[in-house]
Design a protein around this motif. Structure first.
Motif, mmCIF file in Angstrom:
data_model
loop_
_atom_site.group_PDB
_atom_site.id
_atom_site.type_symbol
_atom_site.label_atom_id
_atom_site.label_comp_id
_atom_site.label_asym_id
_atom_site.label_seq_id
_atom_site.Cartn_x
_atom_site.Cartn_y
_atom_site.Cartn_z
ATOM 1 N N ALA A 186 0.825 -1.204 0.000
ATOM 2 C CA ALA A 186 0.000 0.000 0.000
ATOM 3 C C ALA A 186 0.860 1.255 0.000
ATOM 4 N N MET A 187 0.255 2.348 -0.445
ATOM 5 C CA MET A 187 0.793 3.695 -0.300
ATOM 6 C C MET A 187 -0.267 4.528 0.396
ATOM 7 N N VAL A 188 0.170 5.400 1.301
ATOM 8 C CA VAL A 188 -0.747 6.221 2.094
ATOM 9 C C VAL A 188 -0.351 7.681 1.962
ATOM 10 N N LEU A 189 -1.342 8.555 1.813
ATOM 11 C CA LEU A 189 -1.052 9.986 1.721
ATOM 12 C C LEU A 189 -2.240 10.774 2.257
ATOM 13 N N GLY A 190 -1.951 11.818 3.031
ATOM 14 C CA GLY A 190 -2.988 12.726 3.513
ATOM 15 C C GLY A 190 -3.369 13.728 2.440
ATOM 16 N N ILE A 191 -4.662 13.960 2.275
ATOM 17 C CA ILE A 191 -5.185 14.869 1.252
ATOM 18 C C ILE A 191 -5.712 16.126 1.938
ATOM 19 N N SER A 192 -5.077 17.254 1.655
ATOM 20 C CA SER A 192 -5.407 18.498 2.344
ATOM 21 C C SER A 192 -6.453 19.326 1.622
ATOM 22 N N GLY A 193 -6.539 19.171 0.316
ATOM 23 C CA GLY A 193 -7.370 20.049 -0.500
ATOM 24 C C GLY A 193 -6.540 20.972 -1.369
ATOM 25 N N GLY A 194 -5.201 20.885 -1.220
ATOM 26 C CA GLY A 194 -4.298 21.690 -2.031
ATOM 27 C C GLY A 194 -3.743 20.906 -3.203
ATOM 28 N N VAL A 195 -3.060 21.616 -4.097
ATOM 29 C CA VAL A 195 -2.589 20.989 -5.329
ATOM 30 C C VAL A 195 -1.464 19.987 -5.086
ATOM 31 N N ASP A 196 -0.630 20.208 -4.062
ATOM 32 C CA ASP A 196 0.520 19.326 -3.856
ATOM 33 C C ASP A 196 0.077 17.911 -3.507
ATOM 34 N N SER A 197 -0.779 17.773 -2.512
ATOM 35 C CA SER A 197 -1.238 16.428 -2.157
ATOM 36 C C SER A 197 -2.109 15.845 -3.258
ATOM 37 N N LEU A 198 -2.828 16.687 -3.976
ATOM 38 C CA LEU A 198 -3.634 16.206 -5.108
ATOM 39 C C LEU A 198 -2.752 15.554 -6.163
ATOM 40 N N VAL A 199 -1.682 16.228 -6.543
ATOM 41 C CA VAL A 199 -0.806 15.707 -7.599
ATOM 42 C C VAL A 199 -0.065 14.456 -7.124
ATOM 43 N N ALA A 200 0.463 14.487 -5.905
ATOM 44 C CA ALA A 200 1.151 13.303 -5.379
ATOM 45 C C ALA A 200 0.198 12.114 -5.306
ATOM 46 N N ALA A 201 -1.048 12.367 -4.924
ATOM 47 C CA ALA A 201 -2.030 11.290 -4.818
ATOM 48 C C ALA A 201 -2.412 10.746 -6.189
ATOM 49 N N CYS A 202 -2.555 11.619 -7.169
ATOM 50 C CA CYS A 202 -2.858 11.149 -8.528
ATOM 51 C C CYS A 202 -1.720 10.261 -9.054
ATOM 52 N N LEU A 203 -0.492 10.650 -8.771
ATOM 53 C CA LEU A 203 0.649 9.808 -9.136
ATOM 54 C C LEU A 203 0.558 8.453 -8.443
ATOM 55 N N ALA A 204 0.243 8.459 -7.164
ATOM 56 C CA ALA A 204 0.181 7.217 -6.400
ATOM 57 C C ALA A 204 -0.931 6.302 -6.896
ATOM 58 N N GLN A 205 -2.094 6.870 -7.193
ATOM 59 C CA GLN A 205 -3.203 6.044 -7.669
ATOM 60 C C GLN A 205 -2.871 5.421 -9.027
ATOM 61 N N ARG A 206 -2.262 6.202 -9.904
ATOM 62 C CA ARG A 206 -1.855 5.657 -11.212
ATOM 63 C C ARG A 206 -0.802 4.570 -11.044
ATOM 64 N N ALA A 207 0.140 4.801 -10.135
ATOM 65 C CA ALA A 207 1.180 3.800 -9.890
ATOM 66 C C ALA A 207 0.566 2.512 -9.357
ATOM 67 N N ALA A 208 -0.381 2.629 -8.423
ATOM 68 C CA ALA A 208 -1.031 1.444 -7.860
ATOM 69 C C ALA A 208 -1.785 0.662 -8.936
ATOM 70 N N GLU A 209 -2.476 1.380 -9.804
ATOM 71 C CA GLU A 209 -3.228 0.701 -10.863
ATOM 72 C C GLU A 209 -2.300 -0.015 -11.833
#
Length: 280
Positions: free
Chosen positions: A47-70
């Motif tokens: 698994a990968m875990v990341l906190g989502i704040s509502g800002g662009v930084d966590s949004l972009v890191a999370a989009c990368l992580a979700q694509r990587a997981a898929e």
């Protein structure tokens, strides 16, 4: 920027933080995806875990992580991405955080309110006799406690899922020291390292994030006395100036000196704990 010493210091920082002025965003997106996938595989986590704040930084890191997981699942790996909402009570920009979740479409969502743990820690400090120089100092210190409680929650979730914690810090924040030591600065992997703010935004747009999230005014929102205070108000310089500096462009001497002061004062945040020198 006219001062030769300032230009030399600028170049040293650019090299230290690994910033590239010109990026092919499509290539950079793929490069960072492959890096993240390979790191996860080498680490043998699930698994990968990341906190989502509502800002662009966590949004972009999370989009990368979700694509990587898929992609990893497509290769037969059992890996999922867990996105965490970590509000302190009622989050002022909760709608933005939920909108980010809708863009990311994470494999799993968790919401953990850090207010009880944060308030309990502050109460115990006060009960033990801890005093604060002013209400503003206490507010700032409590903000750091919030950031560290968020990381406590993320590491707990990662441990339960046999996973890694991702961070969303990048070169602009590294330059300014704009992260909490052992808070949002504590992570196993920083997939946005070396990027300027505008490059992070570029990756966000490339991955289909809407403009209202990509170009949202950045705020750490840690201080109760100044809710949603823009980062740039705290800095005294704009992200445009910070990015120009990191991309080797000209900025005013005054702006460069502000950034150099922040960089020097926050050196301890970018280093491992200090230790005595080894002796023979």
């Amino acid at each position: 920027m006219q001062d030769a010493r300032l230009r030399e210091a600028q170049q040293q920082i650019i090299e230290e933080l690994g910033v590239k002025a010109e990026l092919n965003l499509e290539h950079e997106l793929e490069r960072r995806l492959v890096f993240l996938m390979n790191y996860v595989k080498r680490s043998r986590v699930r698994a990968m875990v990341l906190g989502i704040s509502g800002g662009v930084d966590s949004l972009v890191a999370a989009c990368l992580a979700q694509r990587a997981a898929e992609r990893l699942r497509g290769e037969g790996e059992n890996v999922r991405f867990i996105a965490m909402r970590l509000p302190y009570g009622q989050q002022a920009d909760a709608a933005d955080a939920e909108a980010c979740m809708d863009v990311i479409q994470p494999d799993e969502r968790l919401t953990v309110d850090i207010k009880p743990a944060t308030d309990a820690m502050v109460a115990q400090l006060v009960a033990a006799g801890q005093s604060f120089a002013s209400a503003a100092q206490q507010d700032f210190i409590v903000g750091n406690i919030k950031a560290r409680q968020r990381m406590v929650a993320q590491y707990a979730a990662a441990a339960a899922a046999s996973g890694l914690v991702l961070g969303s810090d990048h070169a602009a924040e590294a330059l300014m020291g704009f992260f909490t030591k052992f808070g949002d600065g504590a992570a196993d992997v920083m997939p946005l390292s070396g990027l300027t703010k505008r490059q992070v935004r570029g990756l966000g747009s490339l991955m289909g994030a809407p403009d209202q999230l990509v170009y949202k005014v950045p705020t750490a929102d840690l201080e109760d006395l100044s809710p949603l205070k823009p980062d740039e108000d705290a800095f005294g310089v704009s992200y445009e100036q910070i990015d120009d500096f990191l991309e080797g462009k000209a900025v005013s001497d005054e702006a460069a000196q502000i950034m150099l002061r922040y960089f020097a004062a926050s050196a301890h945040k970018r280093a491992l704990p200090a230790t005595p020198p080894f002796t023979a």
